[in-house]
Design a protein around this motif. Structure first.
Motif, short mmCIF file in Angstrom:
data_model
loop_
_atom_site.label_atom_id
_atom_site.label_comp_id
_atom_site.label_asym_id
_atom_site.label_seq_id
_atom_site.Cartn_x
_atom_site.Cartn_y
_atom_site.Cartn_z
N GLU A 80 39.03 -5.78 -10.92
CA GLU A 80 38.60 -6.59 -9.99
C GLU A 80 37.15 -6.07 -10.03
OE1 GLU A 80 40.38 -3.13 -7.15
OE2 GLU A 80 40.31 -4.55 -5.85
N ALA A 81 36.60 -5.51 -10.67
CA ALA A 81 35.24 -6.22 -10.82
C ALA A 81 34.79 -6.97 -11.90
CB ALA A 81 34.75 -4.36 -11.77
N GLU B 279 34.64 -11.07 -13.19
CA GLU B 279 34.26 -11.70 -12.86
C GLU B 279 34.80 -13.04 -13.34
OE1 GLU B 279 30.76 -12.52 -11.27
OE2 GLU B 279 30.65 -10.37 -11.40
N ARG C 113 34.68 -17.88 -6.88
CA ARG C 113 34.51 -17.49 -5.85
C ARG C 113 33.56 -18.07 -4.31
NH1 ARG C 113 35.78 -12.11 -6.08
NH2 ARG C 113 35.69 -11.19 -8.02
N ASN D 66 30.98 -6.01 0.85
CA ASN D 66 32.09 -6.82 -0.28
C ASN D 66 32.70 -6.66 0.08
OD1 ASN D 66 30.63 -4.87 -2.90
ND2 ASN D 66 29.73 -3.69 -1.67
N THR E 256 32.25 -10.69 0.38
CA THR E 256 32.35 -11.58 -0.59
C THR E 256 33.16 -10.99 -1.49
OG1 THR E 256 31.40 -9.78 -1.81
CG2 THR E 256 29.75 -10.92 -1.43
N LYS F 21 34.92 -8.85 -3.07
CA LYS F 21 34.34 -8.19 -4.38
C LYS F 21 35.21 -6.76 -4.60
CE LYS F 21 30.54 -9.88 -5.46
NZ LYS F 21 28.57 -9.27 -5.13
N TRP G 110 32.49 -0.91 -6.25
CA TRP G 110 31.49 -0.27 -5.84
C TRP G 110 30.95 0.99 -6.08
CZ3 TRP G 110 30.03 2.10 -1.71
CH2 TRP G 110 31.33 1.39 -0.24
N ASN H 20 25.31 -5.03 -7.82
CA ASN H 20 25.60 -6.57 -8.57
C ASN H 20 25.25 -6.09 -10.27
OD1 ASN H 20 26.83 -7.22 -6.10
ND2 ASN H 20 25.25 -8.81 -5.63
#
Length: 229
Positions: free
Chosen positions: A15-16, A18, A26, A143, A146, A148, A152, A219
């Motif tokens: 998931e992290a 890019e 995105r 998050n 966005t 993400k 995190w 980020n």
């Protein structure tokens, strides 16, 4: 990458990563300030309060309630005519109507601010609890918006940064509750209106800077921990 870095990468998972240059993009997250209509939206939110206080001092409670609600409606229609989203244009009407209802039920102008005072307390408690259970709401919401996810939380510096940001926002709501509750007990309607506005935008602006710092720090951390393609 060291073994420690490998463990973090394993926790972060796919998931992290890019998006690659394969057409996957995105959607940019809308700025937080844009959600309330930008700086002008913040100003619009305080105008019905001023109308209420001024009208109450001149013509009394009931006409002041009617004036505040009517002004909020007219302002909403005007904003809508300027092609602003309906949710933003009429966001304050419901709040003014509820505040007016409470003021009417209590028979006191200070009742206009009662819902806002206790809302500050409830939100502050929820924010604090989210930090105590290690799910700081600022990080969770940002998050999620966005897209993400929750990667995190596997990075301790990111988690700590969002803890700090959430506590900064908690302090805003705590200060609003303490000061405005005291003014409410003192029957200082005019100062209540001043505190509602003065302790709103300036304090939230300071908290927003901390939130922005936390988001950028997280980020950068996650980007640095993402394996190269």
């Amino acid at each position: 990458m060291t073994s420690g870095g490998g463990r973090i990468q394993g926790d972060l998972g796919d998931e992290a990563r890019e998006p690659r240059n394969t057409g996957e993009q995105r959607k940019p997250a809308p700025a937080l300030l844009d959600q309330v209509g930008g700086p002008s939206g913040l100003v619009y939110g305080g105008l019905p309060v001023i109308v209420f206080v001024v009208a109450n001092s001149i013509v009394g409670l009931t006409p002041a309630i009617i004036a505040a609600i009517g002004f909020a409606l007219v302002l909403g229609v005007w904003r809508l005519s300027r092609k602003e989203p309906a949710a933003q244009a009429f966001s304050g009407v419901f709040g003014v109507a509820v505040a007016g209802f409470v003021a009417n039920q209590t028979g006191s102008a200070k009742g206009f601010f009662l819902i806002g005072i206790w809302t500050s307390l409830v939100i502050g408690v929820v924010l604090l609890l989210s930090v105590l259970v290690r799910w700081p709401l600022v990080g969770l919401v940002l998050n999620a918006v966005t897209g993400k996810g929750n990667t995190w939380r596997a990075d301790k510096p990111s988690l700590r940064a969002y803890d700090i940001a959430t506590l900064a926002l908690t302090s805003v709501f705590a200060a609003r509750f303490v000061v405005q509750q005291w003014l409410y007990d003192e029957n200082s309607t005019g100062w209540l209106a001043f505190a509602k506005i003065a302790m709103g935008y300036p304090l939230f602006g300071l908290a927003f800077l901390v939130i922005l710092w936390a988001a950028r720090r997280s980020n950068k951390r996650l980007k640095a921990l993402t394996p190269a393609p």
